[in-house]
Design an enzyme around this catalytic site. Sequence first.
Site, mmCIF file in Angstrom:
data_model
loop_
_atom_site.group_PDB
_atom_site.id
_atom_site.type_symbol
_atom_site.label_atom_id
_atom_site.label_comp_id
_atom_site.label_asym_id
_atom_site.label_seq_id
_atom_site.Cartn_x
_atom_site.Cartn_y
_atom_site.Cartn_z
ATOM 1 N N GLU A 84 -80.411 100.618 57.740
ATOM 2 C CA GLU A 84 -79.229 101.409 57.787
ATOM 3 C C GLU A 84 -79.720 102.642 56.439
ATOM 4 O O GLU A 84 -79.082 103.133 56.100
ATOM 5 C CB GLU A 84 -78.111 100.706 57.210
ATOM 6 C CG GLU A 84 -78.092 99.791 55.963
ATOM 7 C CD GLU A 84 -76.930 99.085 55.856
ATOM 8 O OE1 GLU A 84 -75.898 99.706 55.537
ATOM 9 O OE2 GLU A 84 -77.062 97.975 55.634
ATOM 10 N N CYS A 116 -75.523 95.564 57.277
ATOM 11 C CA CYS A 116 -76.714 94.557 56.531
ATOM 12 C C CYS A 116 -76.575 93.578 57.860
ATOM 13 O O CYS A 116 -77.547 92.794 57.736
ATOM 14 C CB CYS A 116 -76.051 93.900 55.320
ATOM 15 S SG CYS A 116 -75.810 95.261 54.068
ATOM 16 N N HIS A 243 -75.764 86.187 52.872
ATOM 17 C CA HIS A 243 -76.008 87.751 52.748
ATOM 18 C C HIS A 243 -75.607 87.819 51.244
ATOM 19 O O HIS A 243 -74.649 87.726 50.959
ATOM 20 C CB HIS A 243 -75.197 88.784 53.743
ATOM 21 C CG HIS A 243 -75.361 89.939 53.136
ATOM 22 N ND1 HIS A 243 -76.495 90.699 53.233
ATOM 23 C CD2 HIS A 243 -74.290 90.903 53.016
ATOM 24 C CE1 HIS A 243 -76.165 91.880 52.803
ATOM 25 N NE2 HIS A 243 -75.070 92.038 52.579
HETATM 26 N N1 COA Z 1 -68.803 89.484 31.144
HETATM 27 C C1 COA Z 1 -68.753 88.720 32.430
HETATM 28 N N2 COA Z 1 -68.295 89.038 33.744
HETATM 29 C C2 COA Z 1 -67.582 90.158 33.694
HETATM 30 C C3 COA Z 1 -67.401 90.926 32.727
HETATM 31 C C4 COA Z 1 -68.033 90.524 31.433
HETATM 32 N N3 COA Z 1 -67.966 91.528 30.258
HETATM 33 N N4 COA Z 1 -66.663 92.089 32.944
HETATM 34 C C5 COA Z 1 -66.499 92.088 34.263
HETATM 35 N N5 COA Z 1 -66.873 90.725 34.716
HETATM 36 C C6 COA Z 1 -66.959 90.207 35.941
HETATM 37 C C7 COA Z 1 -65.463 90.418 36.619
HETATM 38 O O1 COA Z 1 -64.406 89.093 36.299
HETATM 39 C C8 COA Z 1 -65.719 90.092 38.176
HETATM 40 O O2 COA Z 1 -66.063 88.892 38.433
HETATM 41 P P1 COA Z 1 -65.148 88.033 39.840
HETATM 42 O O3 COA Z 1 -65.505 88.779 40.998
HETATM 43 O O4 COA Z 1 -65.782 86.738 39.782
HETATM 44 O O5 COA Z 1 -63.721 88.230 39.153
HETATM 45 C C9 COA Z 1 -67.439 90.763 38.127
HETATM 46 O O6 COA Z 1 -67.716 90.854 36.979
HETATM 47 C C10 COA Z 1 -67.140 92.275 38.714
HETATM 48 O O7 COA Z 1 -66.314 92.935 38.030
HETATM 49 P P2 COA Z 1 -65.528 94.325 38.759
HETATM 50 O O8 COA Z 1 -64.689 94.524 37.891
HETATM 51 O O9 COA Z 1 -64.873 93.450 39.966
HETATM 52 O O10 COA Z 1 -66.904 95.168 39.325
HETATM 53 P P3 COA Z 1 -66.711 96.609 39.907
HETATM 54 O O11 COA Z 1 -65.245 97.091 39.895
HETATM 55 O O12 COA Z 1 -67.557 97.300 39.148
HETATM 56 O O13 COA Z 1 -67.148 96.399 41.565
HETATM 57 C C11 COA Z 1 -68.448 95.678 43.458
HETATM 58 C C12 COA Z 1 -68.077 95.196 41.786
HETATM 59 C C13 COA Z 1 -69.368 94.474 43.981
HETATM 60 C C14 COA Z 1 -67.348 95.581 43.885
HETATM 61 C C15 COA Z 1 -69.210 96.830 43.230
HETATM 62 O O14 COA Z 1 -70.513 96.826 42.507
HETATM 63 C C16 COA Z 1 -69.496 97.797 44.510
HETATM 64 O O15 COA Z 1 -68.685 98.088 45.185
HETATM 65 N N6 COA Z 1 -70.818 97.311 45.249
HETATM 66 C C17 COA Z 1 -71.157 97.485 46.516
HETATM 67 C C18 COA Z 1 -70.463 96.946 47.591
HETATM 68 C C19 COA Z 1 -70.973 95.644 48.047
HETATM 69 O O16 COA Z 1 -71.869 95.234 47.503
HETATM 70 N N7 COA Z 1 -70.030 94.885 48.470
HETATM 71 C C20 COA Z 1 -70.206 93.352 48.829
HETATM 72 C C21 COA Z 1 -69.817 93.001 50.017
HETATM 73 S S1 COA Z 1 -70.697 93.693 51.416
#
Ligand code: COA
Length: 407
Positions: A84, A116, A243
Site C-alpha cells: 500500500e 494490510c 496482523h
Molecule cells: N500508560 C499506559 N497506558 C496508557 C497510558 C499510560 N500513561 N496512556 C494511555 N494508555 C493506553 C490506553 O488506555 C490505551 O489502551 P487500551 O486500548 O487498552 O485502552 C492505549 O494506551 C492507547 O491509548 P489511546 O488513547 O487509545 O491512543 P491514541 O488515541 O493515541 O490512538 C491508535 C491509538 C492505535 C488508535 C493510533 O495510534 C492510530 O490511529 N494508529 C493507526 C491505526 C491503527 O494502527 N489501527 C489498528 C487497526 S488496523
Amino acid sequence: MTTRTVGIDDLGVYTPSHRLDLEELARSRGVDPAKITIGLGVQQMSVAPPWEDAVTLGANAARRVLGGETLQRDEIGMLLVATETAVDHAKPVGIFVHELLGLPASCRTLELKHACYGGTAGLMLAAEWVRSGAARGRKALVVATDIARYDLHSSAEFTQGAGAVALVIGEAPRLLALDPVSGVYAKNVYDFWRPLDRREALVDGKFSVDCYLEALDGALDDWVALARPTAPPAAACGALLYHTPFPKMAYKAHARLMAHEWRRTGRGADGLTDATEQTYAALVDPWLGAARRIGNTYTASLFFCLAWLAETAGDRLPGSTVGLFSYGSGCCAEYFTGRFAPDSAAVAARIGLGNMLATRRPLSVEEYEWYAHPATTVQPAAGEAPAIRFLGIEDHKRRYARLEMHS
Ligand code: COA
C-alpha cells in the site's frame, strides 16, 4: 479436490538499517512513554531512509531467498508484490522488483492492493495457483513490502514502521504447509485510507480497531462453517499470529478470538479472562518480538510475526500448528492455519531477523523528522548502502541501483 501439499517453502525478511526509539519520540512529543511502550506495546520502529522505498525493501527481502541451492530464478513463474506504498498509479512495484532480481521473462508479474491484507491475498492466490496444477512445478514469489507513514505529530505517528517479507510458495513446502480451508470476511468501511494525492495515510484510529475486531469475528464464523474444526484455535494451535499494527492490537484480537470461542460453544463468561491471559502468554506474546522493534509494516506485519516465530521456536517447529489472522482496512480479513514441515527448523535458522534488528543504527528525533521529508537526491554514507537502493527520479522515471548479486 487436489491432494497437493502446498505452502511456504522459504521466507526472506528485510527492514531498513535505521531505527527510532519510541520512548525518545514520546518525550519529544510530550507524551507519557508508558502510553507507547505499555499502552500500545511498541518500543522501536524501523525508519526508511530516502534511498529506500517499497521497491527496494521488497527486492532486498526477496534476494535473501534467491540464488541459493534451493531456488533458482527460472523456477519462479509468478511474482506477486503486495503493497500500500505504491510508487506509481500504473507501473507496478513488481516489475521493478522483477528486473532487480533478474527473474525470467516468463513470469506473471503484478501488484496487489487491499491495505494490510494484500500480502495474505498474494499468499492465497499463489497457493491456489500451485494447488490447481497451473504452476506446472514452478514456484510463486510473494513479496509484502511497505512503509507505514502517518503525519508527524499525529497520534498514529507511533504506529509507523518499514519492512518487507518475501515468501516462496510451492509444493511440498519446507517451512509451512497451508491448510486449504480458510475463513474470509469483507465489508466496505472507511477506517484507513490514503487518497491518491497523499503520501501519508489517513486513519480513523479507534474505528479501525473496531473494524479489525468485527472482521475477526466474521472470518472466524466463516472458518468454523467451512472447516468444521474439532478443536478451537487456542487448543489446536501451538501459536496464534495476528496482523499487528501495534502489539496491543494482537492482545485485543486474541481476547476477541477467545470470546468468539466462548460464545460459539455457549459458555458464559466463567473462566474466559483467565483462559485469555494464559493462552495469550503462551501462544501470542512470544512471537511479537519483531513487531515491538520494527513497528507496523502493513502487508508484511503478519509475516514478520511468522518469521519471528520460526526463528525463535527453531527446533520446536516441526509438526506444530499455527493459526494466522490477516486484516486489511477497508476491509478484508482472513483466518487460516498451517503446519510446520519436518525441515522447517533448518529453513528458519537462515532467516537472520534477530541479527538484522540488532545491527540497525539508532536515529535521533531530528534525523527521523528530516528523513520523513527528504530531498530525493540524498544517498547513503559509505557502509550504509543496502544491496538494492533507490537513486532518484529522472524525467518522471524511477531509477534503482543494485550491487552485484550471486548467480
Ligand atoms: N500508560 C499506559 N497506558 C496508557 C497510558 C499510560 N500513561 N496512556 C494511555 N494508555 C493506553 C490506553 O488506555 C490505551 O489502551 P487500551 O486500548 O487498552 O485502552 C492505549 O494506551 C492507547 O491509548 P489511546 O488513547 O487509545 O491512543 P491514541 O488515541 O493515541 O490512538 C491508535 C491509538 C492505535 C488508535 C493510533 O495510534 C492510530 O490511529 N494508529 C493507526 C491505526 C491503527 O494502527 N489501527 C489498528 C487497526 S488496523
